[in-house]
Design a protein around this motif. Structure first.
Motif, short mmCIF file in Angstrom:
data_model
loop_
_atom_site.label_atom_id
_atom_site.label_comp_id
_atom_site.label_asym_id
_atom_site.label_seq_id
_atom_site.Cartn_x
_atom_site.Cartn_y
_atom_site.Cartn_z
N ALA A 169 46.14 18.73 28.56
CA ALA A 169 45.59 18.93 29.70
C ALA A 169 46.58 18.67 30.92
N ASP A 170 47.54 17.82 30.57
CA ASP A 170 48.40 17.55 31.90
C ASP A 170 49.56 18.37 32.21
N ALA A 171 49.56 19.43 31.06
CA ALA A 171 50.89 20.25 31.19
C ALA A 171 51.30 20.87 32.35
N HIS A 172 50.04 21.65 32.98
CA HIS A 172 50.23 22.31 34.16
C HIS A 172 50.62 21.10 35.57
N LEU A 173 50.22 20.09 35.40
CA LEU A 173 50.45 18.97 36.46
C LEU A 173 51.82 18.71 36.49
N ARG A 197 57.19 18.51 38.57
CA ARG A 197 58.97 18.70 38.46
C ARG A 197 59.21 19.70 39.54
N GLU A 198 58.19 20.31 39.98
CA GLU A 198 58.55 21.32 41.02
C GLU A 198 58.40 20.56 42.73
N GLY A 199 58.01 19.33 42.59
CA GLY A 199 58.21 18.60 43.95
C GLY A 199 56.59 18.50 44.39
N ASP A 200 55.72 18.92 43.58
CA ASP A 200 54.38 18.94 44.09
C ASP A 200 53.71 17.38 44.33
N SER A 201 53.64 16.88 45.28
CA SER A 201 53.15 15.38 45.59
C SER A 201 51.75 15.19 45.10
N ASP A 202 51.01 16.20 45.37
CA ASP A 202 49.66 16.22 44.94
C ASP A 202 49.51 16.31 43.12
N ALA A 255 50.10 -5.41 35.99
CA ALA A 255 50.13 -4.60 37.10
C ALA A 255 51.88 -4.20 37.27
N ASP A 256 52.50 -5.18 37.27
CA ASP A 256 53.93 -5.10 37.45
C ASP A 256 54.41 -3.95 36.38
N VAL A 257 54.28 -4.14 35.12
CA VAL A 257 54.84 -3.22 34.08
C VAL A 257 54.03 -1.88 34.24
N SER A 258 52.79 -1.84 34.80
CA SER A 258 52.41 -0.49 35.02
C SER A 258 53.01 0.36 36.15
N GLN A 259 52.83 -0.45 37.09
CA GLN A 259 53.89 0.01 38.06
C GLN A 259 55.36 0.61 37.71
N GLU A 260 56.01 -0.05 37.12
CA GLU A 260 57.45 -0.18 36.53
C GLU A 260 57.60 1.23 35.60
N ALA A 261 56.41 1.45 34.80
CA ALA A 261 56.13 2.42 33.83
C ALA A 261 56.22 3.81 34.62
N PHE A 262 55.09 3.83 35.31
CA PHE A 262 54.86 4.92 36.48
C PHE A 262 56.17 5.46 37.22
N ILE A 263 56.73 4.42 37.71
CA ILE A 263 58.05 4.88 38.51
C ILE A 263 58.97 5.30 37.44
N LYS A 264 59.23 4.80 36.32
CA LYS A 264 60.25 5.46 35.38
C LYS A 264 59.63 6.83 34.68
N ALA A 265 58.38 6.77 34.57
CA ALA A 265 57.77 8.18 34.12
C ALA A 265 58.06 9.24 35.27
N PHE A 266 57.68 9.20 36.44
CA PHE A 266 57.88 9.99 37.45
C PHE A 266 59.24 10.57 37.81
N ARG A 267 60.16 9.32 37.53
CA ARG A 267 61.76 9.61 37.85
C ARG A 267 62.19 10.44 36.60
N SER A 268 61.36 10.47 35.35
CA SER A 268 62.16 11.01 34.39
C SER A 268 61.50 12.33 33.87
N LEU A 269 60.70 12.64 34.71
CA LEU A 269 59.81 13.96 34.17
C LEU A 269 60.52 15.14 33.80
N ASP A 270 62.01 15.31 34.37
CA ASP A 270 62.63 16.35 33.73
C ASP A 270 62.95 16.07 32.35
N SER A 271 62.98 14.85 31.75
CA SER A 271 63.21 14.63 30.41
C SER A 271 62.17 14.76 29.36
#
Length: 190
Positions: A10-14, A19-24, A52-68
């Protein structure tokens, strides 16, 4: 294969929009998954601040690595694998360095620094994780591999196959870990 996976995910479109830069799209992905990511971290680490720290760290890594993200698994599986890795990294960083005997003696004496240090339970909030103190203590006493398997399958409801993929092990390993963890929990809670 990716087209079939994207229909199921369900998240594929998002993900594509993000990846195309859509912050929404990034915001929506975060909103959809923030609670489960936090719960996974909380129930494996046992401390809301660490979670909370680990969650934040994980989201940052995930969003930076979306292309992978190749789409070979669901986005949630990929994201939860990142959370597990971040939690393992956090646990490794938290392991104490061996101390010399005189430092240990000083810390453990009634007037030493150990006298003012709170228990390991300090900072946890039972209302946040919904587990009783005895169950949370028993869960935290488990080997990390067992704890992650139990949290993913028994507490967060992941199927064995998906938990195996998240942890990078075979499905049979997950089943074995859960069986052994349940035995350990039952013994600890008697």
């Amino acid at each position: 294969m990716i087209a079939i996976e994207q229909v199921r995910d369900a998240d594929a479109h998002l993900v594509q929009r993000a990846r195309e830069g859509d912050s929404d799209a990034v915001t929506e992905l975060y909103r959809r998954h923030e609670r489960r990511v936090y719960n996974l971290a909380l129930r494996t680490l046992g401390n809301p601040w660490d979670a909370a720290d680990v969650s934040q760290e994980a989201f940052i890594k995930a969003f930076r690595s979306l292309d992978s993200f190749k789409g070979e698994s669901r986005f949630t599986t990929w994201l939860h694998r990142i959370v597990v890795n971040a939690a393992y990294d956090h646990l490794r960083r938290q392991r104490p360095e061996p101390m010399e005997a005189d430092i240990i003696d000083d810390l453990s004496s009634p007037s030493g620094a150990g006298a003012v240090v709170g228990s390991s339970r300090e900072g946890t909030d039972p209302a946040l994780d919904g587990l009783s103190d005895p169950l949370r203590d028993a869960l935290m006493s488990l080997n990390e591999g067992f704890r992650f398997a139990v949290v993913l399958c028994d507490l967060l409801g992941f199927p064995y196959g998906e938990a195996a993929e998240i942890l990078g092990v075979q499905e049979g390993t997950i089943k074995s870990r859960i069986f052994r963890a349940r035995e350990a929990l039952a013994t600890a809670l008697v």
